[in-house]
Write a protein that holds these residues in place. Sequence first.
Motif, short mmCIF file in Angstrom:
data_model
loop_
_atom_site.label_atom_id
_atom_site.label_comp_id
_atom_site.label_asym_id
_atom_site.label_seq_id
_atom_site.Cartn_x
_atom_site.Cartn_y
_atom_site.Cartn_z
N TYR A 156 0.87 -1.17 0.00
CA TYR A 156 0.00 0.00 0.00
C TYR A 156 0.91 1.22 0.00
CZ TYR A 156 -3.86 -3.13 1.14
OH TYR A 156 -4.78 -4.13 1.10
N VAL A 157 0.52 2.25 -0.76
CA VAL A 157 1.37 3.43 -0.90
C VAL A 157 0.55 4.68 -0.56
CG1 VAL A 157 2.98 4.67 -2.38
CG2 VAL A 157 2.52 2.26 -2.82
N VAL A 158 1.07 5.47 0.38
CA VAL A 158 0.45 6.75 0.71
C VAL A 158 1.24 7.83 -0.05
CG1 VAL A 158 -0.14 8.40 2.51
CG2 VAL A 158 -0.27 5.93 2.97
N VAL A 159 0.53 8.58 -0.91
CA VAL A 159 1.19 9.52 -1.81
C VAL A 159 0.72 10.94 -1.53
CG1 VAL A 159 1.67 10.10 -4.21
CG2 VAL A 159 1.28 7.71 -3.57
N LEU A 160 1.69 11.86 -1.46
CA LEU A 160 1.41 13.29 -1.33
C LEU A 160 1.86 13.99 -2.60
CD1 LEU A 160 0.90 15.98 0.36
CD2 LEU A 160 3.31 15.82 0.99
N LEU A 161 0.97 14.76 -3.22
CA LEU A 161 1.34 15.55 -4.40
C LEU A 161 2.02 16.83 -3.91
CD1 LEU A 161 1.24 15.92 -7.48
CD2 LEU A 161 -0.96 17.08 -7.19
N THR A 162 3.33 16.95 -4.16
CA THR A 162 4.09 18.10 -3.67
C THR A 162 4.21 19.22 -4.69
OG1 THR A 162 6.17 17.04 -4.35
CG2 THR A 162 5.44 16.69 -2.07
#
Length: 717
Positions: A562-568
């Motif tokens: 599972y991957v938690v992604v933040l758009l920076t």
Amino acid sequence: MATLERIRQRSGLLIGIIGVAMLAFILTDLLGSGNSLFRADANVVGKVNGRTVESREFAMRMDEREAIIRQQNPQQAQFITRKQIADGVWNEIVREEVMGEQYDNLGFMVSSRELYERLKANPSIQSAPAFKDQVTGQFSEGMFQQYITNLRDNMNVDPQAAEAYQQWVDFERGQKDMALQTKYNKAVEKGLYVPKQIAKASFQSSSISANIKMAALEFSSIKDEEVEVTDADFKNYYNENKEDFKAEKSADILYVNFPIAASEADRKELQDELKGYISAADSAESFAFASDDSLYASSRSDIRVMPDYYREANLPQGLDTSIMEQPVGYVTEPYEANGYYAITKVTDKRNLPDSVEARHILISFQGLQGGNETRNQPQAKALVDSLLEVVKADTSKFAAIAKELSDDPGSGANGGELGWFGDKQMVASFSNFSFRNEKGEIAMVPSQFGYHIIEILDQKGSSEAVKLLSISREIAPTEQTIDDIYSAASSFAASVSGSEDFTAKAEEKGYAPRPATGLLPFDESIPGLGNNREIVRWANGINSEDTEIGDIQLFNNGNSSYVVVLLTDAMEEGYRSLDAVKENIRPMVINSKKGDMLMKKFEGATGDIDAMGAAAGATVTTQAVNFGAPSLGRFGSEPKVIGTIFGMNDGETSKPIKGNRGVFVIQLTNKTPAPELPDYSEQREQQQQGTRSRVQSQVVLSLTEAAKVDDRRAKFY
């Protein structure tokens, strides 16, 4: 009645109102779904020089290409993604359009006769068994023509013939395109000409050399922390090098990966289960004393059970050589190998030959690797059965039959003889028969290549081998473990907001936040995660245009994590802002400031090069340089310095030059001009051939760059 009459009188108005309402409903639906009547290109994958490529056409071509790949290389096909197939089809379409336009404008064509002769001369056609005369063994043009006629006549009544005919049409199209491309390339090559004067100038410029004295001060002589850079310095560097910061639409992300892996509790549970098979309870049969150990193992193993003999030198991974000393019936403790826990039983021990000499006759059939396309499986089986009877009755006929009928051309020419081989050099079934039977044995053995009639000619050497049987269980997470990993990932995703908070909380919990920058809309791979189009599409706002900087999303990465992604950051096509590139250009800005500081050390220095070097604190060295190689010894590439050198006169001293690695002052001792050759024909020919050799690889690329290409595939794939 009066009311009905009024309705009749105004029926036209009523119909108009209903029509407007229906139109509004339809338009609302179309506009809301993104399929507006005013967006007729909603299903357009792209455009090339005005030609529209519809998604349906593109998908059909992708399916055709995938089918060809699966047919030609089924093993490789499983590793090819749809994105890779889309790349291939798109490049093919672009090439068809840009080159087709060139062929039409210039009048290039391939006549029917020319295409036929090209097809006939193709090596794969010339060598195909289906087109060879059965008597002479040579290519038969009549059989070739008959084959094409049969395909054409039967394509509407036989599905197999229809498929084969379509493959033939595709082959013809490919050969025609190759012929056109060859003609075009030859025409371009003939148009490329290098005059002798250009060849002479090129030779002389690459052959001129010089001897110099040089005083150098490297940027590294000043520590970075001693340099103060201002916003104005960054702005000046940015403006001077702005073209370097032009880029495509892209996105930057920060992510934390939560691998889906077995926990320690899962591992212990699996080991305990395997230990239970070794020392089973009174009510259950143990692996060691199972009446049918193969059935026992097969019913409990996660992978196919394949008992086999092993020598000490080639034991399976995870097993200790001490197993060679154990008695028949011995079962190992659980051990780990290749992502599995396993227990292994010794089921037999015997001496096997170290090498075997054998010969064989291979009878292949349709559908196999390198199979005989003129023979089906029942025909092959009937033939091999009859041949087996013949060679068993009279082994002297073995060699002649192998030469005439074996589908292994290498050994067939030698009467089927394979020479000496070890026990792992042949396919498993072939090897098992050869090493587990006695000299003189003859039998039929099937393999992935067909049916083999094998005769064991000789055996030599002998060493002990153990027959091993294993129960293997995959080390996989339980449903509870997967739920726990998902809970940890979703809890983290819900607890963070913004880049600083994301990083701080990740590090606080012991996670490793990782950036991925410059993700283009049609990228497929993300460093550290592998292929994941879903994340790339989300980050670039494809089919989810409401994605904004600071958004956080939880993804399932192909059931492996599972991957938690933040758009920076999200950048549109164009010039990157100074803020976006500021940290990337910091080293260059610092070096530029260092250059200014070092230049000042040479200010006011007078006299010869030695005096200037002493005044600036620089070491003076001598060296030879060549104009054809813009390298300045240990300083590497310094084209600005090299260019200055060859623009100077003998004895002249340059002003300080700010280069790539430092600041340089040059004194030219002397230049040695290139030798005059009596004739430059050889140099002209070499340069001309070098230029022409690049035509095939560069012409399509150049035309594509000049074409009007609108690539929208990222919305679909």
